[in-house]
Scaffold this motif. Structure first.
Motif, PDB file in Angstrom:
ATOM      1  N   UNK A 136      43.820  22.039   0.249  1.00  0.00           N
ATOM      2  CA  UNK A 136      42.543  22.730   0.071  1.00  0.00           C
ATOM      3  C   UNK A 136      42.088  23.243   1.433  1.00  0.00           C
ATOM      4  N   UNK A 137      42.317  24.522   1.679  1.00  0.00           N
ATOM      5  CA  UNK A 137      42.119  25.120   2.998  1.00  0.00           C
ATOM      6  C   UNK A 137      41.284  26.382   2.856  1.00  0.00           C
ATOM      7  N   UNK A 138      40.309  26.536   3.718  1.00  0.00           N
ATOM      8  CA  UNK A 138      39.559  27.792   3.777  1.00  0.00           C
ATOM      9  C   UNK A 138      40.060  28.618   4.951  1.00  0.00           C
ATOM     10  N   UNK A 139      40.455  29.839   4.659  1.00  0.00           N
ATOM     11  CA  UNK A 139      40.879  30.795   5.689  1.00  0.00           C
ATOM     12  C   UNK A 139      39.689  31.680   6.040  1.00  0.00           C
ATOM     13  N   UNK A 140      39.357  31.756   7.335  1.00  0.00           N
ATOM     14  CA  UNK A 140      38.209  32.527   7.785  1.00  0.00           C
ATOM     15  C   UNK A 140      38.647  33.563   8.827  1.00  0.00           C
ATOM     16  N   UNK A 141      38.408  34.810   8.522  1.00  0.00           N
ATOM     17  CA  UNK A 141      38.663  35.891   9.464  1.00  0.00           C
ATOM     18  C   UNK A 141      37.563  35.855  10.520  1.00  0.00           C
ATOM     19  N   UNK A 142      37.939  35.649  11.782  1.00  0.00           N
ATOM     20  CA  UNK A 142      36.955  35.532  12.862  1.00  0.00           C
ATOM     21  C   UNK A 142      36.530  36.907  13.368  1.00  0.00           C
ATOM     22  N   UNK A 143      37.497  37.807  13.501  1.00  0.00           N
ATOM     23  CA  UNK A 143      37.230  39.131  14.054  1.00  0.00           C
ATOM     24  C   UNK A 143      38.550  39.786  14.388  1.00  0.00           C
ATOM     25  N   UNK A 144      38.506  40.713  15.349  1.00  0.00           N
ATOM     26  CA  UNK A 144      39.714  41.448  15.727  1.00  0.00           C
ATOM     27  C   UNK A 144      39.963  41.308  17.223  1.00  0.00           C
ATOM     28  N   UNK A 145      41.234  41.378  17.572  1.00  0.00           N
ATOM     29  CA  UNK A 145      41.654  41.212  18.958  1.00  0.00           C
ATOM     30  C   UNK A 145      42.711  42.265  19.270  1.00  0.00           C
ATOM     31  N   UNK A 146      42.776  42.667  20.507  1.00  0.00           N
ATOM     32  CA  UNK A 146      43.822  43.584  20.932  1.00  0.00           C
ATOM     33  C   UNK A 146      44.816  42.870  21.832  1.00  0.00           C
ATOM     34  N   UNK A 147      46.078  42.880  21.455  1.00  0.00           N
ATOM     35  CA  UNK A 147      47.112  42.364  22.349  1.00  0.00           C
ATOM     36  C   UNK A 147      47.100  43.224  23.611  1.00  0.00           C
ATOM     37  N   UNK A 148      46.915  42.595  24.732  1.00  0.00           N
ATOM     38  CA  UNK A 148      46.656  43.327  25.964  1.00  0.00           C
ATOM     39  C   UNK A 148      47.779  43.144  26.972  1.00  0.00           C
ATOM     40  N   UNK A 149      48.204  44.264  27.554  1.00  0.00           N
ATOM     41  CA  UNK A 149      49.090  44.223  28.712  1.00  0.00           C
ATOM     42  C   UNK A 149      48.216  44.563  29.912  1.00  0.00           C
ATOM     43  N   UNK A 150      48.120  43.645  30.850  1.00  0.00           N
ATOM     44  CA  UNK A 150      47.206  43.815  31.974  1.00  0.00           C
ATOM     45  C   UNK A 150      47.913  43.527  33.278  1.00  0.00           C
ATOM     46  N   UNK A 151      47.332  44.034  34.367  1.00  0.00           N
ATOM     47  CA  UNK A 151      47.851  43.735  35.699  1.00  0.00           C
ATOM     48  C   UNK A 151      46.699  43.724  36.694  1.00  0.00           C
ATOM     49  N   UNK A 152      47.016  43.391  37.918  1.00  0.00           N
ATOM     50  CA  UNK A 152      46.004  43.239  38.950  1.00  0.00           C
ATOM     51  C   UNK A 152      45.287  44.565  39.223  1.00  0.00           C
ATOM     52  N   UNK A 153      44.012  44.478  39.582  1.00  0.00           N
ATOM     53  CA  UNK A 153      43.255  45.673  39.946  1.00  0.00           C
ATOM     54  C   UNK A 153      43.811  46.330  41.202  1.00  0.00           C
ATOM     55  N   UNK A 154      44.563  45.579  41.982  1.00  0.00           N
ATOM     56  CA  UNK A 154      45.158  46.147  43.200  1.00  0.00           C
ATOM     57  C   UNK A 154      46.466  46.886  42.924  1.00  0.00           C
ATOM     58  N   UNK A 155      46.970  46.800  41.698  1.00  0.00           N
ATOM     59  CA  UNK A 155      48.228  47.446  41.343  1.00  0.00           C
ATOM     60  C   UNK A 155      48.006  48.930  41.049  1.00  0.00           C
TER      61      UNK A 155
END
Length: 344
Positions: free
Chosen positions: A101-120
């Motif tokens: 007996x499980x409730x599935x709750x959609x929290x929201x949306x997310x973006x898979x992010x590719x990030x790097x340093x601000x100095x790059x």
């Protein structure tokens, strides 16, 4: 069909309540992407209640599902966060262990992010370039072969003439699952060798899912804050994680646009950012009314003050649900709606 329940079965309730040592803290496990949101709700809830805050652990989506589905009782977790939907195999594991007996709750949306340093130096990637940089096997001179690329510029001369180094999630992570499905598979399909080769979905799943293991891709564990630290230390490295970690570290990091689009609240919400995804929490309904304050915690988690527009989770980087969808989630949370078995 989903059904509403008012309470757990008597046998389950007695089994939990009869434990030698009753647990008085809620336990939440799961996704490193969902972790900052669960942690924020736990802190807010603890402040409101004036007692010990719920325990929140970052175990990864896959690891969290194993813990959550391990059984019913005070020795087992009450909730788990997931950066993808529960798999049929995980639902079966839950069922085998009496978690039915499980409730599935959609929290929201997310973006898979590719990030790097601000100095790059700034640069952008297509999904095909991401695949060519990070996949175990790629097309080489008309053959499917081990990945030979060591520098970004070897993939495209317009990219930086630096070694490819990407820190990303391990196989137990829902972020890894989502990245493979949304970025790697789509990038593979965009390659002329594959696009023009008549390969079907089974071939894509079998041949385009493996990340390379010869150095350019490094599994960095479930602690995304460690990836942030590594990117600060090496301007040539990129990291792969949920958008909230970029959002919270904008003074240190910047996004690498994917297919010409940067991740932000708007592009994630309308899915114009190609590697956006839904994120979830799952609640073990047999623990409601037995583990102290679990019902109240679930209500706080899904409240408009938390998950709604202008709520404190949006301030942490969550792309929130439309009002009508949020109301559906709140009704499911309060009504302890039992989820259906996931489709294969």
């Amino acid at each position: 069909m989903k059904k509403r329940i008012a309470f757990a079965t008597l046998a389950t309730t007695v089994a939990i309540a009869g434990s030698a040592t009753a647990r008085d803290q809620i336990r939440v496990v799961g996704s490193s992407t969902v972790f900052p949101y669960s942690q924020a709700v736990a802190e807010e809830f603890g402040a409101q209640m004036g007692g010990a805050a719920p325990i929140v652990e970052s175990t990864g989506t896959g690891g969290g599902m194993k813990i959550f589905c391990g059984g019913v009782g005070e020795g087992h977790a009450d909730m788990t966060g997931a950066s993808r939907a529960m798999k049929p195999s995980e639902y079966e594991l839950c069922t085998e262990n009496g978690v039915t007996d499980i409730t599935e709750l959609l929290v929201g949306y997310d973006g898979l992010t590719i990030a790097h340093s601000r100095s790059a130096p700034d640069f952008a990637l297509t999904e095909a370039q991401i695949y060519l940089a990070l996949a175990a096997q790629v097309p080489v001179d008309g053959e499917w072969a081990d990945n030979p690329y060591r520098k970004w510029s070897e993939i495209d001369p317009s990219l930086p003439d630096t070694e490819i180094l990407a820190y990303g999630p391990p196989p137990t992570s829902g972020t890894r699952d989502a990245f493979v499905e949304l970025a790697m598979h789509d990038g593979c399909k965009a390659l002329p060798y594959v696009k023009d080769g008549g390969f079907d979905g089974d071939w894509i799943d079998e041949n385009c899912s493996r990340m390379r293991q010869d150095g350019p891709f490094v599994e960095a564990g479930e602690n995304d804050n460690l990836i942030v630290q590594r990117l600060e230390a090496d301007a040539n490295a990129v990291g792969i994680f949920g958008y909230s970690f970029l959002f919270e570290n904008q003074d240190k990091l910047k996004a690498v646009p994917v297919n010409g689009v940067e991740p932000n609240e708007d592009t994630i919400a309308d899915f114009s950012y190609d590697i956006a995804r839904p994120i979830f929490v799952y609640v073990k309904n047999a623990h409601r009314g037995v583990i102290p304050n679990l019902n109240e915690f679930v209500e706080e988690y899904t409240s408009s003050a938390s998950m709604g527009a202008g709520g404190y989770l949006q301030e942490r980087g969550l792309t929130v649900l439309p009002a009508a969808k949020l109301k559906e989630v709140q009704d499911a949370a309060i009504g302890a709606m039992n989820m259906s078995a996931p489709e294969s």
